[in-house]
Write an enzyme that holds these catalytic residues in place. Structure first.
Site, PDB file in Angstrom:
ATOM      1  N   CYS A   1      -2.372  60.454 -67.357  1.00  0.00           N
ATOM      2  CA  CYS A   1      -2.814  59.731 -68.559  1.00  0.00           C
ATOM      3  C   CYS A   1      -3.534  58.423 -68.233  1.00  0.00           C
ATOM      4  CB  CYS A   1      -1.625  59.454 -69.466  1.00  0.00           C
ATOM      5  SG  CYS A   1      -0.821  60.955 -70.047  1.00  0.00           S
ATOM      6  N   HIS A  24      -3.720  53.863 -74.472  1.00  0.00           N
ATOM      7  CA  HIS A  24      -3.530  55.309 -74.327  1.00  0.00           C
ATOM      8  C   HIS A  24      -2.544  55.762 -75.397  1.00  0.00           C
ATOM      9  CE1 HIS A  24      -2.134  59.125 -73.082  1.00  0.00           C
ATOM     10  NE2 HIS A  24      -1.000  58.672 -72.572  1.00  0.00           N
ATOM     11  N   ASN A  71      -1.227  63.303 -78.026  1.00  0.00           N
ATOM     12  CA  ASN A  71      -1.446  62.660 -76.723  1.00  0.00           C
ATOM     13  C   ASN A  71      -2.382  63.550 -75.910  1.00  0.00           C
ATOM     14  OD1 ASN A  71      -1.264  61.956 -73.996  1.00  0.00           O
ATOM     15  ND2 ASN A  71       0.878  61.290 -74.148  1.00  0.00           N
TER      16      ASN A  71
END
Ligand code: COA
Length: 350
Positions: free
Chosen positions: A116, A258, A288
């Site tokens: 990520c 994020h 996500n």
């Protein structure tokens, strides 16, 4: 400007892509022991976009990349970087394929693997290529067909992760112009690599010569531990990036974290004392999307007119590795940024 002295990477274009299929929480709750209420309250996610069978990361990356190149008003770059957790294959990298499909065969192209945090590692790499004169223009894409590595029977990950891509074009410019990327702060802790992992498929597992359990080919995450480290590390990285840029928390016009989980983002923003009016968020609609998360959100914010030229933007991310990072930038003057491309996601025939 003589030689490379004083060169900085400046954002010249932004684009994004979401696969057309939208999957709401109720659809997941029909096949998993979960509920819309649990998913919304623990993650902030209401729905997400998932690829259909046959569509993988490169298709999303190509669409987002084409959109970013169009926004930049020029189709040429010297380097293509793809940040992804879900490469088309273990070998070779996905970036050369993306470059070729964008008509850019011949340029430098490589992948960045930092889960990520991949987009921020890619941004630091792209900024370095520009600062050293290795490239004048770079296309950086964060792209994930993350659903291809999620265990459909694992309710702890299947409700969180999703698919999509975002991209930026960076060009050589100066640190004082709108769009300039500020100092990047990056970190890692490999002692905690087991918290987010796909155990099988790599050389570590293959070298043991023992067949893998089928579940070990899927993404696995120890959510509670990840949560704690994510809040601490991301906050530290954000504060370090702000300090290096000479900004205070109150100077930030837009915080673009994020989109790990709405509660993680809120906890970080609270520690940074950045109110909800300055926090960007699209996790409710897209989930996500790992390395695609930040550029997707930047494109969303720009398309919605929530970023103005000169706005001070703080980016921060956390992911497997463990890895984390943060950077600052000022928002550039851009022509209208398109909403995410959806219908056009296609694999080449054959
Ligand atoms: N639906 C219903 N219950 C679920 C569930 C789901 N989808 N997933 C887990 N649960 C259950 C657990 O089994 C646990 O049950 P138990 O108490 O009987 O053992 C309970 O809910 C609480 O689990 P826990 O993991 O402590 O929940 P949480 O409040 O920490 O939320 C996450 C779970 C995954 C949402 C949270 O840990 C998280 O967001 N972690 C970080 C994830 C992330 O962002 N990763 C990417 C980093 S880039």
């Amino acid at each position: 400007m003589s030689g490379t002295a004083g060169r900085a990477a400046v954002i010249a274009g932004v684009g994004s892509c979401l696969p057309p299929r939208v999957v709401g929480n109720e659809e997941l709750a029909r096949r998993l022991d979960t509920s819309d209420e649990w998913i919304r309250s623990r993650t902030g996610i209401a729905r997400r976009h998932l690829v259909d069978p046959g569509t993988a990361t490169a298709a999303l990356a190509v669409e987002a990349g084409a959109s970013a190149l169009k926004s930049a008003g020029r189709a040429d770059v010297d380097s293509v970087i793809v940040a992804t957790t879900t490469p088309e294959r273990l070998c070779p990298a996905t970036a050369p394929q993306v470059a070729a499909r964008l008509g850019l065969a011949g340029v430098a192209a490589h992948d960045v693997s930092a889960v990520c945090t991949g987009f921020l590692y890619g941004l630091a790499t792209a900024a370095g290529q520009i600062a050293t004169g290795l490239a004048d223009r770079v296309l950086l894409v964060g792209a994930e067909a993350f659903s291809t590595i999620v265990n459909p029977a694992d309710r702890t990950t299947a409700v969180i992760f999703a698919d999509g891509a975002g991209a930026v074009v960076l060009r050589a410019g100066t640190a004082d112009e709108p769009g300039a990327v500020g100092p990047c702060v990056l970190g890692s802790d490999g002692d905690l690599s087991d918290l987010i992992t796909i155990p099988a498929g790599g050389s570590g597992h293959r070298s043991r010569g023992v067949p893998a359990h089928p579940d070990d080919h899927y993404f696995q995450m120890q959510g509670r531990d990840v949560y704690r480290h994510a809040v601490e590390r991301t906050t530290e990285a954000a504060l370090a990036a702000l300090a290096r840029a000479g900004w205070r928390c109150e100077d930030v016009d837009r915080f673009v974290p994020h989109q790990a989980n709405a509660r993680i983002c809120a906890a970080i923003a609270e520690r940074l004392d950045i109110g909800s009016d300055r926090q960007a968020s699209n996790i409710e609609r897209v989930g996500n999307t790992a390395a695609a998360s930040i550029p997707l959100l930047l494109a969303d914010e720009a398309a919605a007119g929530r970023l103005a030229s000169g706005d001070r933007v703080l980016l921060a991310a956390f992911g497997g590795g463990l890895t984390w990072g943060a950077t600052t930038l000022t928002w550039p003057e851009l022509a209208a940024v398109a909403a995410p491309a959806t219908a056009a996601v296609r694999e080449p025939a054959g």
